[in-house]
Motif scaffolding. Structure first.
Motif, short mmCIF file in Angstrom:
data_model
loop_
_atom_site.label_atom_id
_atom_site.label_comp_id
_atom_site.label_asym_id
_atom_site.label_seq_id
_atom_site.Cartn_x
_atom_site.Cartn_y
_atom_site.Cartn_z
N TYR A 192 -16.55 53.57 48.73
CA TYR A 192 -15.40 54.13 49.52
C TYR A 192 -13.98 53.66 48.80
O TYR A 192 -13.13 54.23 48.44
CB TYR A 192 -15.64 54.04 51.13
CG TYR A 192 -14.31 54.34 51.79
CD1 TYR A 192 -14.16 55.83 52.47
CD2 TYR A 192 -13.18 53.14 52.34
CE1 TYR A 192 -13.05 55.78 53.32
CE2 TYR A 192 -12.26 53.46 52.87
CZ TYR A 192 -11.98 54.48 53.48
OH TYR A 192 -10.82 54.88 54.31
N ARG A 193 -14.09 52.23 48.91
CA ARG A 193 -13.00 51.57 48.34
C ARG A 193 -12.71 52.09 46.90
O ARG A 193 -11.58 52.16 46.52
CB ARG A 193 -12.95 50.15 48.62
CG ARG A 193 -13.00 49.57 50.06
CD ARG A 193 -12.85 48.28 49.88
NE ARG A 193 -12.85 47.82 51.31
CZ ARG A 193 -11.62 47.50 52.07
NH1 ARG A 193 -10.75 48.26 51.84
NH2 ARG A 193 -11.94 47.11 53.30
N TYR A 196 -10.78 55.44 46.33
CA TYR A 196 -9.41 55.38 46.72
C TYR A 196 -8.87 54.67 45.59
O TYR A 196 -7.64 55.29 45.07
CB TYR A 196 -9.44 54.59 48.01
CG TYR A 196 -9.09 55.32 49.30
CD1 TYR A 196 -10.24 55.65 50.03
CD2 TYR A 196 -7.86 55.51 49.82
CE1 TYR A 196 -10.05 56.31 51.17
CE2 TYR A 196 -7.80 56.41 50.93
CZ TYR A 196 -8.79 56.93 51.52
OH TYR A 196 -8.74 57.45 52.79
N VAL A 203 -6.01 52.13 50.77
CA VAL A 203 -7.00 52.19 51.91
C VAL A 203 -6.21 51.84 53.12
O VAL A 203 -5.67 50.75 53.19
CB VAL A 203 -8.22 51.41 51.96
CG1 VAL A 203 -8.89 51.54 53.35
CG2 VAL A 203 -9.13 52.13 50.69
#
Lengths: 338, 338
Positions: A192-193, A196, A203
């Protein structure tokens, strides 16, 4: 070795008898076994060595979490199938988020003289397994304190897929719900990071929610709290199937329904009012791969150093993950993406 | 005996040590065990007899169907819990609708010297179990050819509940979908017939649909065919959880959505566009009861003739079973019974 038995459609015992002279085996069966050995390119003495006498146990131990979680049930089912095909029984230990209970269960099973252990490990040190005296294959998560085979899914890649998909729909405020700090959810967060970062966005750490329990109720509560903030998220990434259920429960009746992507597919996901988009891997294959590897370690045919096998994840778009950030302006009952 | 161990919060081994003098057991623990024995009204020598030496195996075998069916997963989970509480391991055999495979699996497990067998039996003769030499408890369905304990749910009562409920809503054309002729679905059909008889109505035999397979796909296909008749049913009674799923899949997009009642509850039933009404029993309790009974047979404390334990069913009204026969005149998207 398993491959020989499976290809010939017989048990390991039959393969053993054929390699050791063929007593008590029908001619037709024996030639099928020999053909399988040849086709698979094994040396006859290699097969014989793998099946050397003195290896009496034909049970594997499988230790995993709550069987009513379809994720664990699927692993149990598929590994039982693989073991059963070659005449191995499976002794089951099911322990849910209890490292001490897990250790007791494993030691109990080792005492029952199983030929090998398949474990979905809990947190904590697993160095006590080094003295187990039998092969160990970890499933879904690596363990600390021991260097052993691990079969897992591409958690980081899957997490990245989920977040990238939501970012592509224009979402910038994506909440991620994480089950208690398992290895898997940590990796999903890392993905997820990375998504981003690739999108050039920061984030919002207040949207990274570490739950104290990994069940639907905890996710439901956390989702409600997030939605009551002055600046609620426009999308949710639920990092396990139970968490996805909790998010969906909390969002029932919400006027501006955020987008939702879950990790792991689940039964009836396509039947919900808005069918649920998920990142999924082949969990049955996870169980099969682990069982095959363990049987090959057990038979002695596979003597490679500890392997790390990673199965891919794919995005399944069904509707809930394709809602735009402007969904808030639409009425609740309108299904998106159908 | 199990009850003593559980009440005292210790393993069977500890109970045994206390009864045999208490060596190696802390005073506090020993008095807890003695208090449990007294509280439960056992005679000390009865406990000692149940725990006499020479009974070495502390494994139970559990043989059941597809673990990805939550029904079987729940039985596995709950019986594992009960067995684990007293230090018993569970060897699992999972066989799906294959009487010959089931027989092989059972014989394999008997050969592994388990202390007892818990079996959700497939069809066919189980008289070979009479020579197993260990206690057998059947779960969910009785078996032919052997007189043994059976723990099951009130299938006939549940079937009657489902049909009566639909009849009360004014339905007279209720289709019943049945999985391949298991004992359970036969009983559920009997309950359905009794409800019709009590209502003074005749069953339209063309609405009694015996499927050739027990999966969602077969139910989906049969439901489509029923709905394409000139006189389609106004309600469906799906006699298992997988069949309910198939019925619901077939009815998506149907303008005049019939009422649906399923047998057995399932995860997310309350989250579907129209929450699903079911007749349900406590499946976890089914597994627990069977495991407790088997452990008491294994320890020798329970010497009663074979028992037949029947757990009740209850109706859970959620919406799909409360649609009136006139539902055809309403538009599809309108949720009923919310």
């Amino acid at each position: 070795m398993i491959d020989v038995a499976k290809r010939a459609g017989v048990g390991l015992g039959t393969v053993s008898r054929v390699v050791n002279g063929g007593a008590g085996v029908r001619d037709e069966t024996a030639s099928r076994v020999r053909a399988a050995i040849d086709a698979l390119g094994f040396q006859r003495n290699e097969v014989a060595r793998a099946l050397r006498p003195g290896k009496k146990s034909s049970s594997l131990a499988l230790v995993l979490g709550d069987l009513t979680n379809p994720f664990f049930a699927t692993i149990a089912k598929s590994s039982l199938e693989v073991a059963g095909q070659v005449g191995f029984a499976v002794v089951l230990g099911s322990v849910d988020e209890d490292p001490e209970g897990e250790k007791r269960a494993i030691q109990e099973l080792i005492g029952r003289q199983v030929a090998g252990l398949m474990i979905v490990p809990d947190q904590g040190d697993h160095s006590f397994l080094a003295s187990a005296g039998v092969p160990v294959v970890f499933v879904d998560r690596p363990a600390h304190g021991i260097d052993a085979d691990i079969v897992m899914v591409d958690n980081e890649g899957g997490g990245r897929l989920a977040a990238e998909h939501l970012l592509q729909q224009g979402h910038e405020r994506i909440a991620i719900l994480l089950a208690p700090s398992y290895y898997t959810t940590g990796r999903r967060l890392r993905g997820y990071r990375r998504a981003y970062r690739s999108a050039g966005l920061d984030v919002d750490e207040s949207l990274v929610v570490q739950l104290s329990e990994g069940n639907a109720e905890a996710a439901e509560k956390a989702t409600r709290e997030l939605m009551h903030r002055p600046d609620p998220p426009t999308a949710f990434f639920a990092s396990t199937n139970f968490l996805t259920e909790g998010v969906l429960r909390a969002l029932r009746g919400v006027d501006a329904e955020p987008a939702v992507v879950g990790f792991d597919d689940f039964r009836l996901a396509d039947m919900l009012p808005t069918p649920v988009t998920v990142v999924a891997s082949d969990i049955a294959e996870l169980g099969r791969t682990a069982a095959r590897l363990l049987l090959d370690r057990t038979s002695g045919i596979d003597t490679r150093p500890p392997q790390r096998i990673v199965l891919p994840c794919a995005l399944i778009q069904r509707g809930s993950g394709e809602r735009p950030p402007s969904a808030g302006k639409r009425i609740k009952a309108e299904p998106a993406g159908e």
